[in-house]
Design an enzyme around this catalytic site. Structure first.
Site, mmCIF file in Angstrom:
data_model
loop_
_atom_site.group_PDB
_atom_site.id
_atom_site.type_symbol
_atom_site.label_atom_id
_atom_site.label_comp_id
_atom_site.label_asym_id
_atom_site.label_seq_id
_atom_site.Cartn_x
_atom_site.Cartn_y
_atom_site.Cartn_z
ATOM 1 N N SER A 147 0.799 -1.118 -0.078
ATOM 2 C CA SER A 147 0.083 -0.189 -0.161
ATOM 3 C C SER A 147 0.955 1.135 0.085
ATOM 4 O O SER A 147 1.984 1.217 0.484
ATOM 5 C CB SER A 147 -0.901 -0.187 1.282
ATOM 6 N N TYR A 162 -0.826 -1.165 10.042
ATOM 7 C CA TYR A 162 -1.344 -1.624 8.749
ATOM 8 C C TYR A 162 0.094 -1.177 7.829
ATOM 9 O O TYR A 162 0.557 -2.025 6.961
ATOM 10 C CB TYR A 162 -2.336 -0.638 8.274
HETATM 11 N N1 LIG Z 1 -8.841 -0.177 -1.207
HETATM 12 C C1 LIG Z 1 -7.628 0.442 -1.013
HETATM 13 O O1 LIG Z 1 -7.387 1.813 -1.213
HETATM 14 C C2 LIG Z 1 -6.424 -0.623 -1.129
HETATM 15 C C3 LIG Z 1 -5.221 0.566 -1.190
HETATM 16 C C4 LIG Z 1 -4.098 -0.117 -0.869
HETATM 17 C C5 LIG Z 1 -3.803 -1.671 -0.585
HETATM 18 N N2 LIG Z 1 -5.173 -2.238 -0.451
HETATM 19 C C6 LIG Z 1 -5.152 -3.587 -0.385
HETATM 20 O O2 LIG Z 1 -5.741 -4.377 -1.268
HETATM 21 C C7 LIG Z 1 -6.166 -5.665 -0.662
HETATM 22 C C8 LIG Z 1 -7.704 -5.750 -1.163
HETATM 23 O O3 LIG Z 1 -8.346 -4.582 -0.489
HETATM 24 P P1 LIG Z 1 -9.756 -4.340 -0.897
HETATM 25 O O4 LIG Z 1 -9.909 -2.692 -1.116
HETATM 26 O O5 LIG Z 1 -10.224 -5.001 -2.139
HETATM 27 O O6 LIG Z 1 -10.719 -4.495 0.467
HETATM 28 P P2 LIG Z 1 -11.790 -5.750 0.406
HETATM 29 O O7 LIG Z 1 -12.222 -5.621 2.120
HETATM 30 O O8 LIG Z 1 -12.825 -5.359 -0.297
HETATM 31 O O9 LIG Z 1 -11.135 -6.980 0.314
HETATM 32 C C9 LIG Z 1 -10.402 -7.741 1.365
HETATM 33 C C10 LIG Z 1 -10.890 -9.306 1.389
HETATM 34 O O10 LIG Z 1 -10.291 -10.086 2.066
HETATM 35 C C11 LIG Z 1 -10.741 -10.824 3.101
HETATM 36 N N3 LIG Z 1 -10.204 -11.190 4.218
HETATM 37 C C12 LIG Z 1 -10.161 -10.354 5.091
HETATM 38 N N4 LIG Z 1 -9.628 -11.061 6.261
HETATM 39 C C13 LIG Z 1 -9.330 -12.438 5.740
HETATM 40 C C14 LIG Z 1 -8.848 -13.305 6.455
HETATM 41 N N5 LIG Z 1 -8.190 -13.115 7.672
HETATM 42 N N6 LIG Z 1 -8.545 -14.323 5.711
HETATM 43 C C15 LIG Z 1 -8.977 -14.313 4.285
HETATM 44 N N7 LIG Z 1 -9.594 -13.400 3.726
HETATM 45 C C16 LIG Z 1 -9.746 -12.300 4.573
HETATM 46 C C17 LIG Z 1 -12.138 -10.108 2.962
HETATM 47 O O11 LIG Z 1 -13.261 -10.909 3.140
HETATM 48 C C18 LIG Z 1 -12.334 -9.469 1.602
HETATM 49 O O12 LIG Z 1 -12.784 -10.305 0.482
HETATM 50 C C19 LIG Z 1 -5.886 -5.778 0.817
HETATM 51 O O13 LIG Z 1 -4.894 -6.334 1.225
HETATM 52 C C20 LIG Z 1 -5.805 -4.253 1.079
HETATM 53 O O14 LIG Z 1 -5.038 -3.819 2.096
HETATM 54 C C21 LIG Z 1 -6.272 -1.606 -0.793
#
Ligand SMILES: NC(=O)c1ccc[n+]([C@@H]2O[C@H](COP(=O)([O-])OP(=O)(O)OC[C@H]3O[C@@H](n4cnc5c(N)ncnc54)[C@H](O)[C@@H]3O)[C@@H](O)[C@H]2O)c1
Length: 256
Positions: A147, A162
């Site tokens: 991130s 995080y």
């Molecule tokens: N959305 C953003 O702005 C952003 C920015 C940088 C990084 N990210 C990263 O991208 C990735 C996806 O994020 P997103 O925005 O799609 O969020 P999201 O919450 O929609 O997706 C996260 C997914 O992980 C699953 N999950 C959570 N805990 C879990 C566990 N213990 N075991 C298995 N599955 C689990 C959830 O059920 C969900 O489907 C994450 O790692 C997040 O940190 C997101």
């Protein structure tokens, strides 16, 4: 040495079941490109439903299972199940993650451990298990999701636990890249800026999106498709000379 992918190949995606998430969008995108898809998510029902829809829409093989990636036994069992049911695993992308907006001085031991165990340990448990298969076949692609929060010290929604875990993903992937490169496996990181999903405390308002984009070069925040397209490149056969890298997909928020 250039290694050829098998005609029938599978990508495993963790965290690909939430309705508006990056992982789910990536599952559909990769299936459209011909990848068979295995999904591991803590929400097993949503994982199975997503896989069924991916398969129906794109005619590939897909299967979804429930597992907490922070639990090593569950993570390993999930990969075992998907490997037994789907064509050769060639790639794994670790999307599973949780946010953590807690100010540093208020971070409890439980919160620290929760975030590290899912966002870093979970990436390791899944990746190590999949890597054994990739090494056996002499070909593979591993992707970790970091991130911009790790690079800029927070500043979007999540804070220190995080940022620390996401910085860990970069070190993890670089070291894996060095160890496994000689046996045909690449490992890279995608570092997204703010992406329009529900992870930052619910669906984003237009005001929040505008504020989050303000520091970047491009006048918008990202979409799940922006990340899916980057994943498609890094796990492609053509990306075989790219390893140990961090690809920032963040609208120019962090230039390095
Ligand atoms: N959305 C953003 O702005 C952003 C920015 C940088 C990084 N990210 C990263 O991208 C990735 C996806 O994020 P997103 O925005 O799609 O969020 P999201 O919450 O929609 O997706 C996260 C997914 O992980 C699953 N999950 C959570 N805990 C879990 C566990 N213990 N075991 C298995 N599955 C689990 C959830 O059920 C969900 O489907 C994450 O790692 C997040 O940190 C997101």
């Amino acid at each position: 040495m250039t290694v050829t992918f098998p005609a029938e190949r599978t990508v495993l995606l963790t965290g690909a079941a939430s309705p508006r998430g990056i992982g789910r969008a990536t599952a559909f995108h990769l299936a459209e490109l011909g990848w068979n898809v295995g999904i591991i998510d803590i929400d097993g029902i949503a994982a199975a439903d997503t896989a069924a829809e991916v398969s129906r829409l794109h005619g590939v093989q897909a299967m979804g299972v429930g597992a907490n990636v922070a639990d090593r036994e569950e993570a390993v069992a999930a990969v075992d199940a998907l490997e037994a049911a789907l064509p050769q695993i060639v790639a794994v992308v670790n999307f599973a993650g949780v946010s953590s907006p807690v100010p540093y001085l208020e971070v409890s031991p439980e919160e620290w451990t929760r975030v590290q165990s899912i966002n870093l340990d979970g990436v390791h448990w899944i990746t190590q298990r999949v890597a054994r298969t990739l090494v056996r076949h002499g070909v593979g692609r591993i992707v970790g999701i970091s991130s911009v929060s790790a690079q800029r010290g927070g500043g979007t929604f999540s804070k220190t636990p995080y940022s620390a875990a996401k910085a860990g993903v970069v070190g993890l992937m670089r070291s894996i890249a060095r160890e496994l490169g000689p046996v045909g496996v690449t490992a890279n990181v995608i570092s997204p800026g703010p992406i329009d999903t529900d992870i930052m405390g619910g669906t984003l308002t237009e005001e929040r999106k505008t504020a989050m984009a303000a520091d970047g070069v491009l006048p918008r925040i990202g979409t799940p498709r922006d990340i899916a397209a980057a994943v498609a490149y890094l796990i492609s056969e053509d990306a075989g000379f790219v390893t140990g890298q961090t690809l920032n997909v963040d609208g120019g928020l962090y230039m390095h």
